[in-house]
Scaffold this active site. Sequence first.
Site, PDB file in Angstrom:
ATOM      1  N   LYS A  15      33.860  76.830  77.118  1.00 51.25           N
ATOM      2  CA  LYS A  15      33.500  77.114  75.718  1.00 51.25           C
ATOM      3  C   LYS A  15      32.901  75.852  75.086  1.00 51.25           C
ATOM      4  CE  LYS A  15      36.357  81.141  75.542  1.00 51.25           C
ATOM      5  NZ  LYS A  15      37.714  81.591  75.771  1.00 51.25           N
ATOM      6  N   SER A  72      41.518  84.352  69.377  1.00 57.33           N
ATOM      7  CA  SER A  72      40.054  84.417  69.342  1.00 57.33           C
ATOM      8  C   SER A  72      39.506  85.595  68.560  1.00 57.33           C
ATOM      9  CB  SER A  72      39.511  84.447  70.765  1.00 57.33           C
ATOM     10  OG  SER A  72      39.978  85.588  71.439  1.00 57.33           O
ATOM     11  N   HIS A 104      40.186  78.131  72.646  1.00 59.18           N
ATOM     12  CA  HIS A 104      39.287  78.068  71.489  1.00 59.18           C
ATOM     13  C   HIS A 104      39.593  76.883  70.570  1.00 59.18           C
ATOM     14  CE1 HIS A 104      36.754  81.673  71.717  1.00 59.18           C
ATOM     15  NE2 HIS A 104      37.769  82.215  72.372  1.00 59.18           N
TER      16      HIS A 104
END
Length: 394
Positions: free
Chosen positions: A242, A183, A211
Site C-alpha cells: 500500500k 479499511s 492501512h
Amino acid sequence: MSIHELSYLKEKIEDLKKDGVYRTLPILEGPNEAEIILNGKKVINLSSNNYLGFANHPRLKEASIKAIEKYGVGVGAVRTIIGNMDIHEEMERVLAEFKKEEAVMVFQSGFNCNAGTIQSVTDEEDLIISDELNHASIIDGARLSRAKKTVFKHADVNHLETVLKENRDKYRNILIITDGVFSMDGDLAPLPDIVEVAEIYNAMTYVDDAHGSGVLGTNGRGTIDHYDLHGRVDFTIGTLSKAIGAIGGYVAGSNTMRDWLSHRGRPLLFSTYLPPAVAGAVIEAVKILMSTSEYTDRLWNNANYFKAKMKELGYNIGNSQTPITPVIIGGEDKTMKFSRRLLEEGLFVSGIVFPTVPLGTGRVRCMVTANHTKEQLDRALEIFEKVGKEMSVI
Ligand SMILES: *Cc1c(COP(=O)(O)O)cnc(C)c1O
C-alpha cells in the site's frame, strides 16, 4: 450437460448480475497515478492504496532496476532453502529500524503474512479473540489455526474484557487480533485500551496495520507509533503493497518471533520468495520516509482538504480518522450506479457493497493520495457535486 461447463458457477454469476454486483476487472493502461488511463479513458483515480505515490516513484524504480541488475529477476527458491539474499536481510533491518522493533519477518504479501503468522504462533491450547470487522486475511489466517476462535464487537473494549474474563483460565495463550485502521470506514482501533486490558489479562496482542503504516505516526511509522505503544504489542503487521508502493507484508516484533517464523511460517517454506527488485524498492521507500515527512504531510493535507469539501457538499462521510474517505450512498444498486456515473464523468472511485460492508451501507470509498494536485481534487469534487445532485444523494 457436461460438468466441465461449470454450470453451477454460471448460475451463481447470474445471481450476481441480478443483485447488481456483477463487474468486470478494470484495466489500467500505465502506472498507478493520481490520473490514470482506464479502459482507454483518462480519469482521476481515487481508488488506490498508493497513499504516498511510491508505486511509480523515480527513486524506487531506480533502486528496483539496480537490484535487478545485481541479483536478477527471481530468487529461484523458497526463502528457507536458497531464496534469501543479502538485500532481503537488509530490507528487514531497515524495516525493523523504521518500526522501532527488534526484528521483522517479511512475507510475499500482507495476506500471506496473516495466513502464515497467525496459524504458526497459536495452537489447540489457545484462544484467538478477533474484532468482528477484521480483514479477510485475518479471518483466513485464524481459520488455518488450530486455536479456538471467538470475536468481540467492533472496537468495543468492554466486550473484549468480558470475553477475556470468561475465557482466560481455560486457555494457555490468548491472542487478541485487531486491524489498526479499519479499511472500510477509516476508523482506528482503540489500541491504548486494548493493550491495557490485554496486559491485565496476560494476553498477547496482534495488530494488522496495513492501512496505518506509511500513513499514521511520525514519518508514517504506523498506528502503534501514533498511540506511542512501542514495545507493548507482540505482533505488528504491515504491508509493503500500500503506502510503500511495492508488494509484500511483514510482521514486526521480537527476535524469537522471527526465529520461529523462519521454521514454521508456511508461506516462507512452501512459496517462492520475493524478487530482489521488491527488496530494493522497499529499502529506498523506507529511507525516504525516515528522511522526510514531505509525503505524509502532503497526504494528510490533501485528505483533510477533500474531506472538509465533501462535508460542505452535504455528503455523509462517516467517522474516518484517516485519509480513507467512505462516502455512504446506501442501497447496493444505487451505489454501483453512482460509481458508474462518476466514472462516466471522469472519476474512478470503486463502489463497495454487501457482503464487504453491511447491507444498505453501500459506499464509494475515496482514497486521496499525496500525489493528487489541488486542481485534480477540485475536479473530483465538481464531479461529486454534479452526480450527487443528479442522483439526489445530496
Ligand atoms: C490490504 C490488507 C491486507 C493485505 O495486504 P496485501 O499486501 O495487499 O496482501 C492485510 N490486512 C489488511 C488490514 C489490509 O488492509
